[in-house]
Design a protein around this motif. Structure first.
Motif, mmCIF file in Angstrom:
data_model
loop_
_atom_site.group_PDB
_atom_site.id
_atom_site.type_symbol
_atom_site.label_atom_id
_atom_site.label_comp_id
_atom_site.label_asym_id
_atom_site.label_seq_id
_atom_site.Cartn_x
_atom_site.Cartn_y
_atom_site.Cartn_z
ATOM 1 N N LEU A 23 0.993 -1.170 0.019
ATOM 2 C CA LEU A 23 -0.017 0.064 0.130
ATOM 3 C C LEU A 23 0.900 1.157 -0.072
ATOM 4 O O LEU A 23 1.657 1.287 0.750
ATOM 5 C CB LEU A 23 -0.822 -0.071 1.262
ATOM 6 C CG LEU A 23 -1.847 1.181 1.468
ATOM 7 C CD1 LEU A 23 -2.570 1.520 0.259
ATOM 8 C CD2 LEU A 23 -2.569 1.219 2.819
ATOM 9 N N ALA A 55 -6.320 5.598 3.444
ATOM 10 C CA ALA A 55 -5.032 4.577 3.847
ATOM 11 C C ALA A 55 -5.818 3.923 4.996
ATOM 12 O O ALA A 55 -5.432 2.525 4.697
ATOM 13 C CB ALA A 55 -3.958 5.541 4.357
ATOM 14 N N ALA A 59 -6.278 -0.029 3.682
ATOM 15 C CA ALA A 59 -5.598 -1.340 4.367
ATOM 16 C C ALA A 59 -6.530 -2.239 4.873
ATOM 17 O O ALA A 59 -5.892 -3.389 4.880
ATOM 18 C CB ALA A 59 -4.592 -0.617 5.626
ATOM 19 N N PRO A 64 -2.195 -5.299 3.161
ATOM 20 C CA PRO A 64 -1.003 -5.419 2.700
ATOM 21 C C PRO A 64 0.037 -6.076 3.526
ATOM 22 O O PRO A 64 0.077 -6.286 4.683
ATOM 23 C CB PRO A 64 -0.768 -3.736 2.638
ATOM 24 C CG PRO A 64 -1.466 -3.107 3.865
ATOM 25 C CD PRO A 64 -2.677 -3.928 3.876
ATOM 26 N N VAL A 67 3.572 -1.284 3.907
ATOM 27 C CA VAL A 67 3.043 -0.018 3.714
ATOM 28 C C VAL A 67 4.183 0.978 3.526
ATOM 29 O O VAL A 67 5.187 1.267 4.419
ATOM 30 C CB VAL A 67 2.164 0.433 4.875
ATOM 31 C CG1 VAL A 67 1.646 1.805 4.404
ATOM 32 C CG2 VAL A 67 1.111 -0.573 5.217
ATOM 33 N N LEU A 69 4.501 4.988 3.450
ATOM 34 C CA LEU A 69 3.583 5.973 4.161
ATOM 35 C C LEU A 69 4.105 7.154 4.336
ATOM 36 O O LEU A 69 5.135 7.401 5.029
ATOM 37 C CB LEU A 69 3.119 5.460 5.668
ATOM 38 C CG LEU A 69 2.336 6.261 6.494
ATOM 39 C CD1 LEU A 69 0.864 6.551 5.732
ATOM 40 C CD2 LEU A 69 2.338 5.505 7.681
ATOM 41 N N LEU A 85 -3.281 1.705 11.813
ATOM 42 C CA LEU A 85 -2.895 0.275 11.287
ATOM 43 C C LEU A 85 -2.797 -0.672 12.240
ATOM 44 O O LEU A 85 -2.683 -1.893 12.243
ATOM 45 C CB LEU A 85 -1.873 0.582 10.409
ATOM 46 C CG LEU A 85 -2.169 1.400 9.174
ATOM 47 C CD1 LEU A 85 -0.841 1.462 8.146
ATOM 48 C CD2 LEU A 85 -3.367 0.704 8.401
ATOM 49 N N VAL A 94 6.295 -0.777 7.968
ATOM 50 C CA VAL A 94 5.957 0.414 7.494
ATOM 51 C C VAL A 94 7.188 1.313 7.127
ATOM 52 O O VAL A 94 8.076 1.402 7.911
ATOM 53 C CB VAL A 94 5.119 1.095 8.429
ATOM 54 C CG1 VAL A 94 4.924 2.843 8.017
ATOM 55 C CG2 VAL A 94 3.852 0.489 8.762
#
Length: 246
Positions: A23, A55, A59, A64, A67, A69, A85, A94
């Motif tokens: 993502l 987002a 998600a 995902p 990510v 971000l 998240l 992330v």
């Protein structure tokens, strides 16, 4: 200028064999498009969102494996998105995108649970390398060796031995010519812009160097196409495409 000729690529897949899911969250459409293009080139599935609420929603639906971000978003900031998240995806890696001079952003991002960060402007190669490292470290993706030989029509390229042949004739390429041809052969029948080629083959930021692409395309044509049915074609205003000879 010579590029680096890497060995055959190792692909990452989910343990169940499905493509990795990434993502991408950023409010700059050009950036999300470029990242999406580069990640799809890796064989991964990509979804994008241009604000924090989108987002979080995406998600939940997409689930995902990683990510990307951006910290600065128009509604929720990246840190708020990460906290949400983590409520239902506590282990998803992330990768934060931060401003180059915002040291406090990087520290804050790692403090709230981000796994890594890159600073803008960045090369697409760097983002992919960081994601690959995060995915392998997390165990959410496994490495699968790709076939080392690429074939388009009567043109073959061996990524391990660096041997290139058109029909029964061996072709000698420089390191940069090899990298350019490999990129073209990984994307047969797909129009590739000068900007895309620059970023993948030379790792340059955009602007000012497009003429080097034209130069190396001409070098490749002299070795691949001269005296044969052409495979490398120019689409004016769009870029270049490699197609099997008719």
């Amino acid at each position: 200028m010579e590029g680096h000729a890497a060995a055959g690529r190792i692909e990452l897949h989910r343990p169940d064999g499905e493509p990795v899911r990434v993502l991408v969250v950023d409010d700059e459409p050009t950036l999300t498009d470029l990242l999406g293009m580069a990640l799809r080139y890796e064989g991964w599935q990509v979804r994008s969102a241009n604000n924090g609420m989108a987002a979080v929603t995406t998600a939940r639906q997409f689930e995902p494996d990683a990510v990307v971000l951006d910290v600065m978003l128009p509604d929720l900031d990246g840190f708020q998105v990460l906290r949400r998240l983590r409520e239902y995806a506590p282990t998803v890696p992330v990768l934060f995108l931060t401003a180059r001079d915002a040291v406090e952003e990087r520290i804050a991002g790692l403090t709230v649970g981000g796994d890594d960060y890159v600073t803008k402007p960045f090369s697409l190669e760097e983002v992919i390398a960081r994601l690959r490292a995060l995915l392998r470290r997390s165990g959410l993706a496994v490495a699968v060796r790709e076939a080392a030989v690429l074939t388009v029509g009567d043109l073959t390229l061996d990524e391990d031995s660096h041997e290139v042949r058109r029909g029964d004739q061996s072709i000698t390429l420089t390191a940069t010519e090899f990298e350019l041809l490999r990129y073209l052969m990984r994307n047969p029948r797909r129009v590739l812009s000068k900007a895309q080629i620059l970023d993948r083959v030379w790792n340059y930021d955009f602007g000012g160097q497009a003429n080097v692409v034209e130069l190396y395309i001409s070098y490749l044509r002299k070795k691949i196409d001269v005296g044969r049915q052409p495979m490398i074609h120019t689409l004016r205003g769009a870029g270049y495409v490699l197609r099997p000879a008719d």
